[in-house]
Write a protein that holds these residues in place. Structure first.
Motif, PDB file in Angstrom:
ATOM      1  N   ILE A 262      47.366  32.196  20.585  1.00 30.39           N
ATOM      2  CA  ILE A 262      47.759  33.397  21.175  1.00 30.39           C
ATOM      3  C   ILE A 262      46.834  34.036  22.287  1.00 30.39           C
ATOM      4  CG2 ILE A 262      48.661  35.995  21.224  1.00 30.39           C
ATOM      5  CD1 ILE A 262      49.474  34.977  18.165  1.00 30.39           C
ATOM      6  N   GLY A 263      45.552  33.736  22.138  1.00 32.57           N
ATOM      7  CA  GLY A 263      44.774  34.453  23.121  1.00 32.57           C
ATOM      8  C   GLY A 263      44.686  33.586  24.563  1.00 32.57           C
ATOM      9  N   GLY A 264      44.900  32.183  24.109  1.00 30.44           N
ATOM     10  CA  GLY A 264      45.128  31.116  25.343  1.00 30.44           C
ATOM     11  C   GLY A 264      46.272  31.603  26.064  1.00 30.44           C
ATOM     12  N   ALA A 265      47.456  31.785  25.426  1.00 30.13           N
ATOM     13  CA  ALA A 265      48.735  32.294  26.042  1.00 30.13           C
ATOM     14  C   ALA A 265      48.552  33.428  26.773  1.00 30.13           C
ATOM     15  CB  ALA A 265      49.712  32.319  25.350  1.00 30.13           C
ATOM     16  N   LEU A 266      47.933  34.521  26.227  1.00 32.94           N
ATOM     17  CA  LEU A 266      47.401  35.750  26.938  1.00 32.94           C
ATOM     18  C   LEU A 266      46.525  35.583  28.072  1.00 32.94           C
ATOM     19  CD1 LEU A 266      47.462  38.356  23.907  1.00 32.94           C
ATOM     20  CD2 LEU A 266      49.216  38.028  25.557  1.00 32.94           C
ATOM     21  N   ARG A 267      45.475  34.740  27.911  1.00 33.65           N
ATOM     22  CA  ARG A 267      44.732  34.351  29.004  1.00 33.65           C
ATOM     23  C   ARG A 267      45.209  34.002  30.164  1.00 33.65           C
ATOM     24  NH1 ARG A 267      42.144  34.311  32.667  1.00 33.65           N
ATOM     25  NH2 ARG A 267      39.945  33.673  33.016  1.00 33.65           N
ATOM     26  N   GLY A 268      46.118  32.997  30.113  1.00 37.66           N
ATOM     27  CA  GLY A 268      47.007  32.628  31.244  1.00 37.66           C
ATOM     28  C   GLY A 268      47.634  33.526  32.008  1.00 37.66           C
ATOM     29  N   SER A 269      47.969  34.543  31.529  1.00 37.50           N
ATOM     30  CA  SER A 269      48.789  35.750  32.237  1.00 37.50           C
ATOM     31  C   SER A 269      47.919  36.673  32.708  1.00 37.50           C
ATOM     32  CB  SER A 269      49.772  36.361  31.317  1.00 37.50           C
ATOM     33  OG  SER A 269      49.399  36.884  30.249  1.00 37.50           O
ATOM     34  N   GLY A 270      46.589  36.698  32.185  1.00 32.86           N
ATOM     35  CA  GLY A 270      45.323  37.521  32.455  1.00 32.86           C
ATOM     36  C   GLY A 270      45.412  38.939  31.764  1.00 32.86           C
ATOM     37  N   ALA A 271      46.314  38.708  30.754  1.00 33.53           N
ATOM     38  CA  ALA A 271      46.231  40.126  29.637  1.00 33.53           C
ATOM     39  C   ALA A 271      44.796  40.377  29.097  1.00 33.53           C
ATOM     40  CB  ALA A 271      47.418  40.041  29.057  1.00 33.53           C
ATOM     41  N   VAL A 272      44.291  39.224  28.608  1.00 33.55           N
ATOM     42  CA  VAL A 272      42.891  39.278  27.889  1.00 33.55           C
ATOM     43  C   VAL A 272      41.804  38.292  28.555  1.00 33.55           C
ATOM     44  CG1 VAL A 272      43.829  37.411  26.399  1.00 33.55           C
ATOM     45  CG2 VAL A 272      42.141  39.144  25.635  1.00 33.55           C
ATOM     46  N   SER A 273      40.901  38.551  28.230  1.00 34.21           N
ATOM     47  CA  SER A 273      39.708  37.726  28.830  1.00 34.21           C
ATOM     48  C   SER A 273      39.163  36.867  27.631  1.00 34.21           C
ATOM     49  CB  SER A 273      38.323  38.893  29.198  1.00 34.21           C
ATOM     50  OG  SER A 273      37.992  39.309  28.057  1.00 34.21           O
ATOM     51  N   VAL A 274      38.622  35.841  28.312  1.00 36.19           N
ATOM     52  CA  VAL A 274      38.058  34.684  27.338  1.00 36.19           C
ATOM     53  C   VAL A 274      37.021  35.423  26.303  1.00 36.19           C
ATOM     54  CG1 VAL A 274      36.867  32.366  27.187  1.00 36.19           C
ATOM     55  CG2 VAL A 274      38.348  33.148  29.071  1.00 36.19           C
ATOM     56  N   GLY A 275      36.073  36.424  26.761  1.00 36.16           N
ATOM     57  CA  GLY A 275      35.260  36.962  25.929  1.00 36.16           C
ATOM     58  C   GLY A 275      36.121  37.627  24.785  1.00 36.16           C
ATOM     59  N   ALA A 276      36.919  38.356  25.001  1.00 33.18           N
ATOM     60  CA  ALA A 276      37.768  39.017  24.145  1.00 33.18           C
ATOM     61  C   ALA A 276      38.265  38.029  22.736  1.00 33.18           C
ATOM     62  CB  ALA A 276      38.936  39.847  24.536  1.00 33.18           C
ATOM     63  N   VAL A 277      38.815  37.106  23.415  1.00 36.27           N
ATOM     64  CA  VAL A 277      39.581  35.817  22.337  1.00 36.27           C
ATOM     65  C   VAL A 277      38.435  35.384  21.580  1.00 36.27           C
ATOM     66  CG1 VAL A 277      40.427  33.671  22.254  1.00 36.27           C
ATOM     67  CG2 VAL A 277      41.422  35.463  24.007  1.00 36.27           C
ATOM     68  N   ILE A 278      37.097  34.979  22.170  1.00 31.93           N
ATOM     69  CA  ILE A 278      35.990  34.252  21.378  1.00 31.93           C
ATOM     70  C   ILE A 278      35.651  35.370  20.413  1.00 31.93           C
ATOM     71  CG2 ILE A 278      33.967  33.412  21.561  1.00 31.93           C
ATOM     72  CD1 ILE A 278      34.699  31.867  23.936  1.00 31.93           C
ATOM     73  N   SER A 279      35.500  36.673  20.814  1.00 31.35           N
ATOM     74  CA  SER A 279      34.848  37.759  19.937  1.00 31.35           C
ATOM     75  C   SER A 279      35.819  37.746  18.852  1.00 31.35           C
ATOM     76  CB  SER A 279      34.711  38.987  20.875  1.00 31.35           C
ATOM     77  OG  SER A 279      33.816  38.698  21.935  1.00 31.35           O
ATOM     78  N   CYS A 280      37.010  38.063  19.145  1.00 27.89           N
ATOM     79  CA  CYS A 280      37.904  38.414  17.942  1.00 27.89           C
ATOM     80  C   CYS A 280      37.817  37.016  16.831  1.00 27.89           C
ATOM     81  CB  CYS A 280      39.252  38.516  18.422  1.00 27.89           C
ATOM     82  SG  CYS A 280      39.680  40.189  19.068  1.00 27.89           S
ATOM     83  N   ALA A 281      37.989  35.863  17.385  1.00 25.52           N
ATOM     84  CA  ALA A 281      37.865  34.386  16.723  1.00 25.52           C
ATOM     85  C   ALA A 281      36.635  34.551  15.764  1.00 25.52           C
ATOM     86  CB  ALA A 281      38.014  33.391  17.411  1.00 25.52           C
ATOM     87  N   LEU A 282      35.573  34.880  16.520  1.00 30.40           N
ATOM     88  CA  LEU A 282      34.160  34.816  15.695  1.00 30.40           C
ATOM     89  C   LEU A 282      34.194  36.003  14.443  1.00 30.40           C
ATOM     90  CD1 LEU A 282      31.603  34.164  18.380  1.00 30.40           C
ATOM     91  CD2 LEU A 282      32.440  32.529  16.936  1.00 30.40           C
ATOM     92  N   TYR A 283      34.843  37.191  14.790  1.00 33.47           N
ATOM     93  CA  TYR A 283      35.099  38.313  13.886  1.00 33.47           C
ATOM     94  C   TYR A 283      35.492  38.031  12.684  1.00 33.47           C
ATOM     95  CZ  TYR A 283      32.525  42.047  16.269  1.00 33.47           C
ATOM     96  OH  TYR A 283      31.443  42.914  16.914  1.00 33.47           O
ATOM     97  N   PHE A 284      36.667  37.249  12.929  1.00 36.04           N
ATOM     98  CA  PHE A 284      37.642  36.659  11.861  1.00 36.04           C
ATOM     99  C   PHE A 284      37.025  35.654  11.122  1.00 36.04           C
ATOM    100  CE2 PHE A 284      41.672  38.865  13.086  1.00 36.04           C
ATOM    101  CZ  PHE A 284      42.170  39.019  11.595  1.00 36.04           C
ATOM    102  N   TRP A 285      36.333  34.597  11.635  1.00 35.66           N
ATOM    103  CA  TRP A 285      35.479  33.713  10.672  1.00 35.66           C
ATOM    104  C   TRP A 285      34.388  34.546   9.918  1.00 35.66           C
ATOM    105  CZ3 TRP A 285      36.691  29.133   9.821  1.00 35.66           C
ATOM    106  CH2 TRP A 285      35.892  28.094   9.487  1.00 35.66           C
ATOM    107  N   LYS A 286      33.816  35.480  10.695  1.00 39.18           N
ATOM    108  CA  LYS A 286      32.966  36.347   9.795  1.00 39.18           C
ATOM    109  C   LYS A 286      33.382  36.953   8.722  1.00 39.18           C
ATOM    110  CE  LYS A 286      28.301  38.009   9.370  1.00 39.18           C
ATOM    111  NZ  LYS A 286      27.499  37.139   8.817  1.00 39.18           N
ATOM    112  N   LEU A 287      34.914  37.263   8.872  1.00 38.79           N
ATOM    113  CA  LEU A 287      35.611  38.154   7.633  1.00 38.79           C
ATOM    114  C   LEU A 287      35.639  37.321   6.362  1.00 38.79           C
ATOM    115  CD1 LEU A 287      37.215  40.945   7.425  1.00 38.79           C
ATOM    116  CD2 LEU A 287      39.009  39.670   7.840  1.00 38.79           C
TER     117      LEU A 287
END
Length: 548
Positions: free
Chosen positions: A240-265
């Motif tokens: 979903i982050g990749g799709a939102l990044r294509g439309s400029g709704a989210v940055s790459v850093g936000a996607v990676i940060s959320c993914a890493l946080y969930f992995w840490k969960l």
């Protein structure tokens, strides 16, 4: 020369341009005070975590140990308050398993679960909050992808409690088989029962295997689903982050940060779910420990006081659990101060009658009263002041000889202790290393069966009940010592009611009356001389006893 000087100055300027920056400056020349503050903050938070973690464990362990002590004390109190018949039906193995393994399981949870689960849940909350703060849509997506854990946990919880209860019951059954086999090892060997006991142990072991395999199956379903559920949110966020990044709704850093946080969960959630399994095991163990207090026992009023020491048995029938009646309409009256001997062949119901008279069992029909008050309505302390049963099974408690005697009378003096020992012909206490202070029982001085039986008789004399029931209480003594001890007891207990259940007919010869039992009924009742003159069953027993 001038050209050479110009080239040297240019080289110096170039070297100065590539020189490393000052230690407190960034590559673009700016200072980095924020980095120092962050490092100091990390150090402070690590120290706070250390102190708070230590404090949480201290509080958790103190709470756990205090609560566990109360659980142990209540378990012992409830177990000791159970009727003897209930304890015997439950078996020593079951009580031992509940009082050791189950209590230990509860204790582990009480000590460790609180601090660890609390810390893990706090970590989960902060990580989820951080993800939602970084990007709300991605955070919601990740949370929704965790729904697999919810469904798997609900499936597990519906089955875990019953599974762990069955596992505990199977462990109790195995402990009972092993303890009874070990306690009766000589009998097993003498009667050639080895194969039968091995088969019983194998059956109990198989029951344990089946129940443990079932709980293992529950865990083998829960934890793989949970592990997969950790990957699903990360994959969903990246897609979903990749799709939102294509439309400029989210940055790459936000996607990676959320993914890493969930992995840490995964780490704190793993800890919570591991303790969830332990909590289910502990819940089942706690139910087994507390179940002792839910065992149905006869209702005791303890209000009415017996008018005298007369014992009446009226129309009593009794059957052991799941079996046929062993007593069939027994009627008997024992007068205060009377010496009554109960004799008969093995299996006639003599010991069962003795247990009913002592209140250890309740009749299926009919009634047993002392002083016109049903025995079942007397509380244990009140009943023991009137009736005490002494069987051929004796227990030496861990402690000194003095401790073992004072169980019957805590305030007895040494002079009184020596007097009751003399009353049952005990002459071996003074020969012990420390006399009355000699440690006996497990780990102490080992008393033989005859000494243990004499110690039990001395306790009874010290208790001074109104009615004493002797169920083969001198069977471990040699005939001459047994006869002498019984006569000494008769002298000491003169004026008390004594009911002697015996195979040795010299006991009947010395009694005021003799009750003959056969097939669960009282078939004859009278004095020794009267029954001999009647020339019925008792007379035949007497002639057989004397070899006539």
């Amino acid at each position: 020369m001038g050209g050479r000087a110009d080239r040297r100055r240019a080289a110096q300027r170039l070297a100065g341009h590539h020189a490393p920056p000052h230690h407190d400056a960034s590559p673009d020349g700016r200072h980095l005070p924020d980095v120092d503050r962050l490092a100091l903050g990390i150090l402070c938070f690590a120290l706070a975590q250390l102190l708070l973690g230590r404090f949480a464990r201290y509080i958790g362990y103190r709470f756990g140990e205090r609560t566990l002590a109360r659980i142990r004390e209540r378990f012992v109190e409830r177990a000791l308050a159970l009727p003897a018949s209930v304890v015997e039906r439950a078996g020593a193995g079951d009580l031992m398993t509940r009082g050791t393994a189950d209590v230990a399981t509860v204790g582990t949870t009480l000590r460790d679960a609180g601090p660890e689960v609390f810390v893990a849940l706090v970590q989960v909350v902060f990580i989820l909050a951080a993800m939602l703060a970084i990007n709300l849509p991605l955070g919601i997506c990740g949370v929704l992808c965790l729904s697999g854990i919810w469904f798997a946990t609900r499936w597990y919880l519906r089955r875990a409690h019953a599974g762990y209860l069955a596992e505990g019951a199977a462990a109790s059954g195995l402990a009972e088989v092993l303890s009874s086999t070990a306690a009766g090892a000589r009998t097993v060997e003498a009667l050639g029962l080895e194969e039968r006991r091995i088969a019983a142990a194998a059956e109990a072991i198989e029951s344990c295997r089946v129940t443990r395999t079932h709980t293992l199956h529950l865990r083998s379903v829960l934890f793989p689903v949970v592990e997969f559920s950790y990957i699903a949110p990360v994959a969903g966020i990246l897609l979903i982050g990749g799709a939102l990044r294509g439309s400029g709704a989210v940055s790459v850093g936000a996607v990676i940060s959320c993914a890493l946080y969930f992995w840490k969960l995964a780490e704190p959630l793993d800890k919570v779910l591991m303790w969830l399994d332990q909590l289910q095991r502990s819940n089942a163990s706690f139910a087994r420990v507390e179940g002792i207090g839910r065992i149905e026992a006869p209702v005791v009023t303890g209000g009415e006081q017996p008018a005298d020491d007369r014992i009446d048995v009226v129309g009593v029938r009794y059957a052991y659990q799941g079996e046929r009646d062993v007593l069939h309409g027994v009627d008997l009256t024992v007068r205060p101060g009377e010496r009554l001997a109960v004799v008969g062949p093995s299996g006639a119901g003599k010991s069962t009658l003795g247990r009913l008279l002592a209140g250890a069992e309740a009749p299926r029909t009919g009634r047993v009263t002392v002083g016109q008050v049903p025995v079942a309505e007397l509380d244990p302390a009140q009943l023991r002041r009137h009736v005490v049963l002494v069987s051929q099974e004796h227990h030496v408690f861990l402690g000194t000889v003095r401790d073992n005697l004072r169980i019957a009378a805590p305030g007895a003096t040494d002079q009184e202790l020596h007097a009751v020992l003399a009353a049952v012909d005990v002459d071996w206490v003074d020969e012990l290393p420390d006399g009355l202070d000699t440690e006996v029982g497990s780990g102490g001085h080992r008393l033989d069966a005859q000494q243990a039986q004499q110690l039990a008789l001395a306790r009874v004399v010290l208790a001074d009940p109104h009615t004493l029931i002797l169920d083969e209480a001198t069977s471990l003594l040699d005939p001459a010592t047994a006869r002498h001890t019984e006569r000494s007891l008769a002298a000491v207990l003169k004026g008390r009611t004594v009911i002697a259940i015996a195979h040795r007919l010299h006991t009947a010869h010395d009694a005021d009356r003799v009750a003959v039992m056969d097939g669960g009924r009282v078939t004859e009742l009278g004095s020794h001389a009267e029954l001999l003159a009647a020339n019925c069953g008792y007379a035949a027993l007497w002639r057989s006893w004397h070899g006539a």
